[in-house]
Design a protein around this motif. Structure first.
Motif, PDB file in Angstrom:
ATOM      1  N   PHE A 243     -11.764   4.407  -5.768  1.00 29.30           N
ATOM      2  CA  PHE A 243     -11.915   5.700  -6.594  1.00 29.30           C
ATOM      3  C   PHE A 243     -10.660   5.659  -7.555  1.00 29.30           C
ATOM      4  CE2 PHE A 243     -14.929   6.906  -3.188  1.00 29.30           C
ATOM      5  CZ  PHE A 243     -15.873   7.622  -4.014  1.00 29.30           C
ATOM      6  N   ALA A 244      -9.409   5.158  -7.088  1.00 31.22           N
ATOM      7  CA  ALA A 244      -8.319   5.114  -7.897  1.00 31.22           C
ATOM      8  C   ALA A 244      -8.396   4.275  -8.907  1.00 31.22           C
ATOM      9  CB  ALA A 244      -6.997   4.627  -7.071  1.00 31.22           C
ATOM     10  N   ARG A 245      -9.152   3.040  -8.837  1.00 31.00           N
ATOM     11  CA  ARG A 245      -9.412   2.271  -9.972  1.00 31.00           C
ATOM     12  C   ARG A 245     -10.525   2.712 -10.912  1.00 31.00           C
ATOM     13  NH1 ARG A 245     -11.824  -2.550  -8.683  1.00 31.00           N
ATOM     14  NH2 ARG A 245     -12.375  -2.160  -6.564  1.00 31.00           N
TER      15      ARG A 245
ATOM     16  N   GLU B 264       0.914  -1.147  -0.169  1.00 25.31           N
ATOM     17  CA  GLU B 264      -0.005  -0.135   0.085  1.00 25.31           C
ATOM     18  C   GLU B 264       0.771   1.260  -0.280  1.00 25.31           C
ATOM     19  OE1 GLU B 264      -3.082   0.492  -0.654  1.00 25.31           O
ATOM     20  OE2 GLU B 264      -3.751  -1.580  -0.214  1.00 25.31           O
TER      21      GLU B 264
ATOM     22  N   VAL C 244      -8.757   3.384   5.307  1.00 22.59           N
ATOM     23  CA  VAL C 244      -8.773   4.432   4.346  1.00 22.59           C
ATOM     24  C   VAL C 244      -8.540   3.665   3.084  1.00 22.59           C
ATOM     25  CG1 VAL C 244      -7.425   6.315   3.526  1.00 22.59           C
ATOM     26  CG2 VAL C 244      -7.882   5.894   5.867  1.00 22.59           C
ATOM     27  N   CYS C 245      -7.451   2.829   2.908  1.00 19.21           N
ATOM     28  CA  CYS C 245      -7.415   2.319   1.436  1.00 19.21           C
ATOM     29  C   CYS C 245      -8.390   1.597   0.675  1.00 19.21           C
ATOM     30  CB  CYS C 245      -6.057   1.220   1.669  1.00 19.21           C
ATOM     31  SG  CYS C 245      -4.529   2.151   1.995  1.00 19.21           S
TER      32      CYS C 245
ATOM     33  N   ILE D 120      -5.206   2.852   8.339  1.00 22.89           N
ATOM     34  CA  ILE D 120      -4.719   3.339   6.927  1.00 22.89           C
ATOM     35  C   ILE D 120      -5.071   2.109   6.025  1.00 22.89           C
ATOM     36  CG2 ILE D 120      -3.407   4.384   5.315  1.00 22.89           C
ATOM     37  CD1 ILE D 120      -1.834   5.945   7.309  1.00 22.89           C
TER      38      ILE D 120
ATOM     39  N   ARG E 270       0.047   4.346   0.460  1.00 22.42           N
ATOM     40  CA  ARG E 270      -0.251   5.062   1.526  1.00 22.42           C
ATOM     41  C   ARG E 270       0.355   4.540   2.697  1.00 22.42           C
ATOM     42  NH1 ARG E 270      -4.105   5.954  -2.076  1.00 22.42           N
ATOM     43  NH2 ARG E 270      -5.071   7.964  -2.301  1.00 22.42           N
TER      44      ARG E 270
ATOM     45  N   PHE F 215     -11.504   2.374   0.594  1.00 22.83           N
ATOM     46  CA  PHE F 215     -12.157   3.505  -0.391  1.00 22.83           C
ATOM     47  C   PHE F 215     -11.444   4.002  -1.328  1.00 22.83           C
ATOM     48  CE2 PHE F 215     -14.270   2.989   3.968  1.00 22.83           C
ATOM     49  CZ  PHE F 215     -15.525   2.833   3.558  1.00 22.83           C
ATOM     50  N   THR F 216     -10.137   4.525  -1.082  1.00 23.40           N
ATOM     51  CA  THR F 216      -9.326   5.181  -1.939  1.00 23.40           C
ATOM     52  C   THR F 216      -8.979   4.282  -3.194  1.00 23.40           C
ATOM     53  OG1 THR F 216      -7.456   4.455  -0.815  1.00 23.40           O
ATOM     54  CG2 THR F 216      -8.322   6.713  -0.260  1.00 23.40           C
ATOM     55  N   ASP F 217      -8.846   2.797  -2.819  1.00 20.99           N
ATOM     56  CA  ASP F 217      -8.704   1.884  -4.125  1.00 20.99           C
ATOM     57  C   ASP F 217      -9.902   1.904  -5.060  1.00 20.99           C
ATOM     58  OD1 ASP F 217      -7.629  -0.850  -4.992  1.00 20.99           O
ATOM     59  OD2 ASP F 217      -9.693  -1.185  -4.362  1.00 20.99           O
TER      60      ASP F 217
ATOM     61  N   GLN G 265     -15.231  -3.224   0.985  1.00 23.57           N
ATOM     62  CA  GLN G 265     -16.131  -2.730  -0.062  1.00 23.57           C
ATOM     63  C   GLN G 265     -17.245  -3.273  -0.293  1.00 23.57           C
ATOM     64  OE1 GLN G 265     -13.220  -3.067  -3.454  1.00 23.57           O
ATOM     65  NE2 GLN G 265     -11.809  -1.147  -2.615  1.00 23.57           N
TER      66      GLN G 265
END
Length: 459
Positions: free
Chosen positions: A256-258, A220, A249-250, A245, A222, A252-254, A391
């Protein structure tokens, strides 16, 4: 390969139901469906049967809030290892067994509690069952996604729905029959014993293959960036912050990043796909009663045709996804759910006619069974296997919230406009989902063309 050449034969589509991971979901679906009614309609029937005040019974509906907020503790279930259980069974099976023990404990506690003398204790044990049940849902969804390839997910969702319906039958009609023949004590003890179906399945199936927590966190960016910038801080605090983190956090950020800018449209789509049937659900039984159908007629038709058609729709959805792919069936599922709501509008006009009630129940349950299977397969394809529990818990919670919220106003619409107008409006609510399903089905980055399987699923 063209889309038409990617279609598999009907035989290949049906053979998928012989795979071990698909069969296992039948029993895990039963385990997931079993506790649901035991803290809702079956529990309220027991409380009213022993003359608990109706006003007090109403507050027990708040137990269901736990199912809607399960994404809050999904990161813990996803990432936190359990002492002894994780080392012995693995992350998924360890948490699943703990959730099942929690459910059984709560049911045994309910069996030994007298509602008239200890209503607070009944509420406490009901919350324990609901918490264990919601936690089990988180783990089963993650276990399902990680246990087999994407082309098998629709079939696994199909057998899961069939098993879930079986669990509902056992906890509904089964518990009521036992209570009538013996007592509520034996009814809830019997249900606690049936939790063993899920426990045996957990012990018999292998743990899905996944990277260890340390390996996942090490990859990760981050987490690595945090560890670099926090050198010199207390070791325990750094580890806790790094875990938070990575676990919270990851995921959700994953997502949106994908998916980038498409992520917001996907979340909107998840929220509205089932909005049509969820918004009208609360008014189905009032419609039947106001038209003059007896409770016996409603029960007989909904049990006989409703459950059979829901199971049939689930199997059909699994086969059609394997045959034609998720994209086309995603559009078909959204469309037939919206169209079958018009059957309720027609029933409201025709009135107290058993044949029309049968047609309505058949159409509604067939459509919902098919659409649910297809949508579960789609959500599974969106879920990163690095963060399955977190998720998918977010998706499944978002999936029901808009429809349930709008459904709260359904009685006001019926009171002012009547049933026919209400069900037409409910049908129209499904049109944005049909349009978005069509747009998403054309995007190969979200819904790839159906390709023949290149290998067997695990185990």
């Amino acid at each position: 390969m063209t889309h038409s050449s990617a279609h598999r034969s009907w035989r290949d589509a049906l053979v998928v139901y012989r795979q071990a991971p698909v069969i296992a979901m039948l029993f895990l679906g039963f385990s997931a469906g079993l506790p649901f009614l035991l803290v809702f309609s079956t529990l309220t029937a027991w409380l009213r049967d022993v003359n608990v005040e109706v006003a007090a019974i109403g507050f027990f509906s708040w137990v269901g809030i736990l199912y809607s907020i399960k994404f809050f503790w999904a990161p813990v279930v996803d990432r936190l290892p359990l002492p002894l259980l994780t080392s012995a069974l693995g992350q998924r099976r360890g948490w699943m067994l703990l959730a099942q023990v929690t459910i059984a404990t709560g049911l045994v506690g309910l069996a030994h509690t007298n509602p008239l003398d200890g209503l607070a204790a009944v509420a406490g044990f009901a919350l324990l069952v609901a918490f264990g049940s919601a936690t089990q849902d988180i783990v089963i969804d993650a276990f399902r996604i990680e246990s087999a390839a994407e082309e098998v997910q629709a079939a696994m969702a199909s057998t899961y729905i069939i098993g879930y319906r079986g669990g509902l039958l056992a906890a509904g009609a089964g518990a009521l029959y036992i209570a009538a023949l013996a007592s509520w004590y034996w009814a809830y003890l019997a249900m606690a014993a049936l939790v063993g179906v899920g426990m045996l399945t957990v012990l018999m199936r292998p743990e899905p293959q996944r990277s260890s927590l340390g390996v996942q966190l090490a990859h990760e960016p981050r987490v690595r960036a945090f560890l670099r910038t926090s050198r010199g801080q207390p070791r325990a605090w750094r580890h806790l912050a790094a875990w938070t983190i990575g676990a919270v956090v990851c995921p959700f950020t994953d997502f949106f990043a994908r998916h980038g800018r498409k992520a917001l449209w996907l979340l909107v789509f998840v929220g509205i796909y089932r909005i049509s049937d969820l918004a009208m659900a609360a008014m189905a039984n009032p419609l039947y009663i106001d038209l003059g159908f007896t409770l016996a007629e409603i029960a007989n038709v909904t049990k006989l045709f409703g459950i059979a058609m829901s199971i049939t729709g689930g199997i059909l959805g699994g086969v059609l996804v394997v045959r034609y792919g998720i994209g086309p069936m995603l559009v078909a599922g959204a469309l037939i759910v919206a169209l079958t709501n018009l059957l309720f509008a027609a029933l409201a006009v025709i009135g107290d006619q058993i044949p029309m009630l049968i047609v309505t129940i058949i159409g509604d349950n067939l459509a919902n069974g098919l659409a649910s299977t297809v949508f579960i397969a789609f959500l599974s394809s969106l879920t990163s296997r690095a963060y399955t529990a977190t998720q998918y818990a977010l998706f499944s919670s978002l999936m029901t919230l808009p429809g349930k919220f709008i459904g709260g106003f359904s009685g006001l619409v019926v009171a002012s406009q009547g049933y026919m107008v209400f069900f037409i409006v409910a049908s129209l609510l499904g049109l944005p989902a049909v349009w978005l399903a069509w747009r998403i089905s054309r995007d190969r980055s979200l819904v790839p063309a159906n390709e023949p399987a290149t290998g067997q699923a695990k185990g």
